[in-house]
Design a protein around this motif. Structure first.
Motif, PDB file in Angstrom:
ATOM      1  N   MET A   1     -50.857  16.144  27.514  1.00  0.00           N
ATOM      2  CA  MET A   1     -50.594  15.060  26.576  1.00  0.00           C
ATOM      3  C   MET A   1     -49.526  14.131  27.146  1.00  0.00           C
ATOM      4  N   GLU A   2     -49.810  12.843  27.190  1.00  0.00           N
ATOM      5  CA  GLU A   2     -48.845  11.847  27.630  1.00  0.00           C
ATOM      6  C   GLU A   2     -48.765  10.754  26.580  1.00  0.00           C
ATOM      7  N   ILE A   3     -47.583  10.552  26.025  1.00  0.00           N
ATOM      8  CA  ILE A   3     -47.377   9.547  24.987  1.00  0.00           C
ATOM      9  C   ILE A   3     -47.027   8.228  25.663  1.00  0.00           C
ATOM     10  N   ARG A   4     -47.890   7.252  25.481  1.00  0.00           N
ATOM     11  CA  ARG A   4     -47.700   5.939  26.103  1.00  0.00           C
ATOM     12  C   ARG A   4     -46.821   5.082  25.178  1.00  0.00           C
ATOM     13  N   VAL A   5     -45.725   4.565  25.738  1.00  0.00           N
ATOM     14  CA  VAL A   5     -44.719   3.866  24.938  1.00  0.00           C
ATOM     15  C   VAL A   5     -44.508   2.445  25.449  1.00  0.00           C
ATOM     16  N   VAL A   6     -44.408   1.511  24.517  1.00  0.00           N
ATOM     17  CA  VAL A   6     -43.958   0.147  24.822  1.00  0.00           C
ATOM     18  C   VAL A   6     -42.593  -0.035  24.170  1.00  0.00           C
ATOM     19  N   VAL A   7     -41.653  -0.578  24.933  1.00  0.00           N
ATOM     20  CA  VAL A   7     -40.289  -0.799  24.446  1.00  0.00           C
ATOM     21  C   VAL A   7     -40.099  -2.283  24.148  1.00  0.00           C
ATOM     22  N   VAL A   8     -39.688  -2.592  22.912  1.00  0.00           N
ATOM     23  CA  VAL A   8     -39.420  -3.977  22.519  1.00  0.00           C
ATOM     24  C   VAL A   8     -37.938  -4.085  22.196  1.00  0.00           C
ATOM     25  N   ASP A   9     -37.194  -4.735  23.064  1.00  0.00           N
ATOM     26  CA  ASP A   9     -35.744  -4.837  22.883  1.00  0.00           C
ATOM     27  C   ASP A   9     -35.237  -6.033  23.676  1.00  0.00           C
ATOM     28  N   GLY A  10     -34.311  -6.777  23.099  1.00  0.00           N
ATOM     29  CA  GLY A  10     -33.783  -7.949  23.772  1.00  0.00           C
ATOM     30  C   GLY A  10     -32.788  -7.642  24.868  1.00  0.00           C
ATOM     31  N   HIS A  11     -32.315  -6.405  24.943  1.00  0.00           N
ATOM     32  CA  HIS A  11     -31.322  -6.028  25.945  1.00  0.00           C
ATOM     33  C   HIS A  11     -31.998  -5.293  27.109  1.00  0.00           C
ATOM     34  N   ALA A  12     -31.892  -5.880  28.301  1.00  0.00           N
ATOM     35  CA  ALA A  12     -32.520  -5.278  29.475  1.00  0.00           C
ATOM     36  C   ALA A  12     -31.987  -3.879  29.733  1.00  0.00           C
ATOM     37  N   LEU A  13     -30.703  -3.658  29.463  1.00  0.00           N
ATOM     38  CA  LEU A  13     -30.106  -2.349  29.713  1.00  0.00           C
ATOM     39  C   LEU A  13     -30.723  -1.285  28.807  1.00  0.00           C
ATOM     40  N   THR A  14     -30.995  -1.642  27.558  1.00  0.00           N
ATOM     41  CA  THR A  14     -31.631  -0.689  26.644  1.00  0.00           C
ATOM     42  C   THR A  14     -33.050  -0.377  27.093  1.00  0.00           C
ATOM     43  N   ARG A  15     -33.772  -1.416  27.510  1.00  0.00           N
ATOM     44  CA  ARG A  15     -35.140  -1.188  27.986  1.00  0.00           C
ATOM     45  C   ARG A  15     -35.129  -0.274  29.205  1.00  0.00           C
ATOM     46  N   PHE A  16     -34.192  -0.522  30.115  1.00  0.00           N
ATOM     47  CA  PHE A  16     -34.079   0.313  31.311  1.00  0.00           C
ATOM     48  C   PHE A  16     -33.711   1.744  30.934  1.00  0.00           C
ATOM     49  N   GLY A  17     -32.782   1.890  29.995  1.00  0.00           N
ATOM     50  CA  GLY A  17     -32.359   3.227  29.584  1.00  0.00           C
ATOM     51  C   GLY A  17     -33.496   4.035  28.984  1.00  0.00           C
ATOM     52  N   LEU A  18     -34.298   3.409  28.157  1.00  0.00           N
ATOM     53  CA  LEU A  18     -35.431   4.123  27.551  1.00  0.00           C
ATOM     54  C   LEU A  18     -36.486   4.464  28.602  1.00  0.00           C
ATOM     55  N   THR A  19     -36.683   3.573  29.546  1.00  0.00           N
ATOM     56  CA  THR A  19     -37.640   3.853  30.624  1.00  0.00           C
ATOM     57  C   THR A  19     -37.180   5.043  31.461  1.00  0.00           C
ATOM     58  N   MET A  20     -35.898   5.080  31.800  1.00  0.00           N
ATOM     59  CA  MET A  20     -35.356   6.193  32.569  1.00  0.00           C
ATOM     60  C   MET A  20     -35.370   7.489  31.756  1.00  0.00           C
ATOM     61  N   LEU A  21     -35.141   7.357  30.451  1.00  0.00           N
ATOM     62  CA  LEU A  21     -35.210   8.538  29.590  1.00  0.00           C
ATOM     63  C   LEU A  21     -36.610   9.137  29.617  1.00  0.00           C
ATOM     64  N   ALA A  22     -37.622   8.280  29.527  1.00  0.00           N
ATOM     65  CA  ALA A  22     -38.997   8.766  29.521  1.00  0.00           C
ATOM     66  C   ALA A  22     -39.363   9.456  30.830  1.00  0.00           C
ATOM     67  N   VAL A  23     -38.783   9.004  31.927  1.00  0.00           N
ATOM     68  CA  VAL A  23     -39.084   9.594  33.232  1.00  0.00           C
ATOM     69  C   VAL A  23     -38.717  11.075  33.268  1.00  0.00           C
ATOM     70  N   THR A  24     -37.700  11.460  32.506  1.00  0.00           N
ATOM     71  CA  THR A  24     -37.230  12.853  32.531  1.00  0.00           C
ATOM     72  C   THR A  24     -38.085  13.780  31.674  1.00  0.00           C
ATOM     73  N   TYR A  25     -39.055  13.221  30.959  1.00  0.00           N
ATOM     74  CA  TYR A  25     -39.930  14.038  30.115  1.00  0.00           C
ATOM     75  C   TYR A  25     -41.384  13.838  30.552  1.00  0.00           C
ATOM     76  N   THR A  26     -42.075  14.935  30.788  1.00  0.00           N
ATOM     77  CA  THR A  26     -43.448  14.829  31.289  1.00  0.00           C
ATOM     78  C   THR A  26     -44.425  14.296  30.248  1.00  0.00           C
ATOM     79  N   ASP A  27     -44.064  14.359  28.974  1.00  0.00           N
ATOM     80  CA  ASP A  27     -44.998  13.914  27.935  1.00  0.00           C
ATOM     81  C   ASP A  27     -44.740  12.478  27.486  1.00  0.00           C
ATOM     82  N   LEU A  28     -43.770  11.796  28.103  1.00  0.00           N
ATOM     83  CA  LEU A  28     -43.460  10.419  27.722  1.00  0.00           C
ATOM     84  C   LEU A  28     -43.626   9.483  28.916  1.00  0.00           C
TER      85      LEU A  28
END
Length: 213
Positions: A1-28
């Motif tokens: 199972m892989e949960i496909r996520v789109v991040v909507v946020d005006g702050h590039a740092l938040t978008r980057f943080g969520l992307t890096m967070l997802a990298v550490t989980y195999t299901d995200l």
């Protein structure tokens, strides 16, 4: 199972943080990003995510309004509202606008990932840390206490009666009936009958066997 996520946020740092967070989980997996409300619909249509995270404050609009639009367009889409401000009013607006989960940007990583997973498996069910406490505070302040006449109007709305019919049943003018209905909507933070009845059900003001959207 892989949960496909789109991040909507005006702050590039938040978008980057969520992307890096997802990298550490195999299901995200973050499949795309959008920096504004205007960009989001096209990005979501192009990538067909399972879940979208939406910041409350966006450079060009209200993230909660965007959540309402996305819920109307994509009933099965999981919608996680991310906020820097955890006020009760924002939480309830998220709930009434069709969000699946509400979580603070400063919440523990586990809480954020749990919100995304919840949104994936139960898009139509709302969850938020502290929801029960927020409900109790909202009721104790009296902001949701309807007057006897407003309770009566809510009951008639739940029975499916139109405003002209409610006016006749209450022996008031249509404009007065409309005013009563508007007050009920305002106290329930709703913009239409369906939202008002959903809020009233959640708060125990009406029973599920009496509500007619």
């Amino acid at each position: 199972m892989e949960i496909r996520v789109v991040v909507v946020d005006g702050h590039a740092l938040t978008r980057f943080g969520l992307t890096m967070l997802a990298v550490t989980y195999t299901d995200l997996k973050v499949v795309a990003e959008a920096g504004t409300a205007a960009e989001a619909p096209a990005v979501i249509a192009a990538h067909s995510p399972d879940v979208v995270t939406v910041a409350v404050g966006l450079p060009d609009g209200d993230g909660l309004r965007l959540a309402r639009d996305l819920r109307d367009r994509h009933p099965a889409l999981g919608i996680v509202i991310l906020t820097s401000h955890g006020e009760d009013d924002v939480l309830f607006r998220a709930m009434e606008n069709g969000a699946s989960a509400f979580v603070g940007k400063d919440a523990p990583v586990g809480e954020i990932t749990c919100a995304i997973r919840h949104a994936y498996v139960a898009a139509a069910s709302f969850t938020a840390s502290g929801l029960a406490d927020a409900m109790a505070r909202r009721q104790s302040t009296g902001r949701l206490l309807l007057s006897p006449r407003e309770h009566e109007v809510l009951g008639l709305l739940s029975d499916g009666f139109s405003i002209p019919t409610i006016a006749r049943m209450l022996f008031v003018s249509p404009s007065t009936a409309k005013t009563y209905v508007s007050r009920v909507y305002e106290k329930l933070h709703a913009s239409n009958r369906s939202q008002a009845l959903m809020a009233a059900l959640r708060l125990g003001l009406i029973r599920s066997d009496t509500a007619t959207a």
